[in-house]
Structures are given as C-alpha cells and as structure tokens.
Design an enzyme around this catalytic site. Structure first.
Site, PDB file in Angstrom:
ATOM      1  CE  LYS A   1      46.381  13.013  18.745  1.00  0.00           C
ATOM      2  NZ  LYS A   1      46.183  11.597  18.287  1.00  0.00           N
TER       3      LYS A   1
ATOM      4  CE  LYS B   1      41.595   5.531  18.607  1.00  0.00           C
ATOM      5  NZ  LYS B   1      41.129   4.939  19.868  1.00  0.00           N
TER       6      LYS B   1
ATOM      7  CB  THR C   1      44.287   8.352  17.256  1.00  0.00           C
ATOM      8  OG1 THR C   1      43.948   7.190  18.013  1.00  0.00           O
ATOM      9  CG2 THR C   1      43.020   9.005  16.745  1.00  0.00           C
TER      10      THR C   1
END
Length: 294
Positions: free
Chosen positions: A242, A173, A97
């Site tokens: 993150k 995503k 990701t």
C-alpha cells in the site's frame, strides 16, 4: 498538568506507542475497533472508550495509528468519526502512512472545525516502538507542532520538523519507506549473486555489515535476508505494498520517474499474491532468489 490524550488504533505499533504515553504520565483514553486489543492498556491504567467520539471528547491531543487512508478518513470525518466531538484547539497527531493529499484534506477539515492536524509519521518496527525509540516526523501549524513535542518525545528518540505544510511529513515517510525497500532489494540481489557464485550467504552479510554497510538498516533487514527467516513481523507485505502504491502515485503526480519504486511494488504484489501469512515485508527478497533459480 499533562495534556489529556486519546489514542485511536491499537495494532502492534499503536499499542506500543500508547503504552509509552501512559508511562510518561499522560492521562490516556484509547479506542480500537477490535475492543479486546485495548484490554492490556486498560490494565495499565488507560480508559477504554466505546466509540471514537467518546475517546476524544476531553482530549487535548488525539493520536491515530491506522492501516490506510480510508481508515484514517473514516475515523476522522466519517459518519462515526471523531472530528465533530473534538474540542476547539485540540491537536490530531496523525501517525499513519498515508498520501500527502489525504493529510492536507484532513488538515483543512480540522481548520474548519477549529482544531489542528499535525502529521506525525514514525520510523521503526514494533520492538522499536515498545522501547520508545521511534523517529518521528512532524509537519503542520507551527503552534500545534510546538505543543505536540512533549507527547512526541514520549514515543520517540527524536522528532524532525518538516514545516507548516501538513503533507510534508507524509512525503518524508513515503520517501523513507521507499529507501528501505531499495535496501532490501539491493541486499537481496547482492546476497543472491554471492550465493550463486559460491560464497556463504550469511558470512558475506556479516562482512558487509561489519565494514562498509555497518548501519542499523542494513544490519536489521540484511539479517532477515541473509538467513531467509522473515520473523518477527515488523509490517506485513500487504501494508507496505500500500505504501509503495502511494509512492508511485505521488511520483506520477509530481512527474518524478521512479523505476525502483515500481520494482519494489511488483515484488510486494507477487509476495501478497502468494498468500504467505505472518511474514515480514522484507520477505519479498525471496522473489530475487526464486528468479535466480534458488
């Protein structure tokens, strides 16, 4: 003959995905910075490489499953990265990701080298990965996407094609992880209000998820939130914080106001600051209860 595959990054997700590639009959070479994590796969028949370059030297397909953009760029194009050792025509299936622009930048490096990058981010926790039931996104050059399908089928229950732009699956995503965060925040707020008004928290969750919210996401994350027991760990709070940073950055770049994304990121920041080890990222739901005095 099956494509030769290299798999780099053997955390809880990567190790499970690599094991399913082995089970599907792909010749597999693996690499992980912490070498002992590769030992179970060696015992299952994988070859263990000492460096990323060694791992990919004969590979037709290279899977990477790494923590963040920096780790992905270092292992691909860094001083000890694998790109220069990759044979022409090989495919890099990037499952991490990361920011869409990171994916696009690496795709350009692959194109200059004569290889291909296909973004292949996945949805699902480690237990889903172990069962071979991930949902896989796919974007990049059409020929490479087509060649990659059999390997993607070995790790997932379905692959969704997002076209030629390598960054497109990375966008999907990030948007998906953002939506998961809104589910956690929404369930936490609803269950907290119900509890403060005298309802049984778990009983209310059971009603919701057997009626109007009878879906895997609400059932799975809702159970953690209702019982306030954040195990097993699908992903730790720091990892998904993150991801939320990437969502906010992408929203800012594209001039899309996303106030909910900022709320979720702030919840995760508070959770990371508390230093709670070994809890699922959904534990940020506890911040909602704390704000309500529970």
């Amino acid at each position: 003959m099956a494509d030769k595959i290299a798999f780099l990054g053997l955390g809880s997700m990567g190790a499970a995905m690599a094991a399913n590639l082995l089970k599907a009959g792909f010749p597999l070479t693996v690499y992980n910075r912490t070498a002992e994590k590769a030992e179970p796969l060696r015992q299952q028949g994988a070859t263990v490489a000492a460096t990323p370059a060694e791992a990919v030297r004969e590979a037709d397909i290279v899977f990477t499953m790494l923590t963040d953009d920096k780790a992905l760029e270092e292992i691909t194009t860094g001083p000890d990265g694998f790109l220069n050792a990759l044979k022409p025509g090989a495919i890099h299936a990037s499952c991490s990701t990361v920011a869409p622009d990171t994916t696009r930048r690496l795709a350009e490096a692959h194109a200059a080298h004569g290889s291909f990058l296909v973004a292949s981010p996945v949805f699902g926790k480690p237990d889903v990965a172990a069962a071979g039931k991930l949902w896989v996104g796919s974007s990049g050059p059409a020929e490479a996407r087509e060649r990659l399908k059999p390997a993607q089928e070995a790790i997932g229950q379905g692959t969704h094609d997002f076209g030629d732009d390598p960054g497109a699956a990375s966008v999907a995503k990030l948007c998906g992880n953002f939506l998961l965060g809104t589910v956690i925040e929404g369930m936490a707020e609803a269950l907290t209000l119900a509890e403060k008004c005298g309802l049984d928290r778990v009983g209310f969750y059971e009603m919701l998820t057997s009626t109007i919210f009878n879906t895997p996401v609400y059932k799975g994350y809702g159970k953690l939130i209702a019982e306030q027991h954040y195990q097993p760990v699908g992903a730790p709070p720091a990892i998904i914080r993150k991801d939320m940073n990437l969502v906010v950055q992408e929203a800012y770049k594209n001039e899309v106001p996303m106030p909910f994304a900022n709320i979720i990121r702030d919840r995760l920041t508070a959770t990371v600051a508390l230093g709670e080890p070994d809890v699922d990222w959904a534990s940020f739901a506890k911040r909602v209860s704390e704000d309500a005095g529970l």
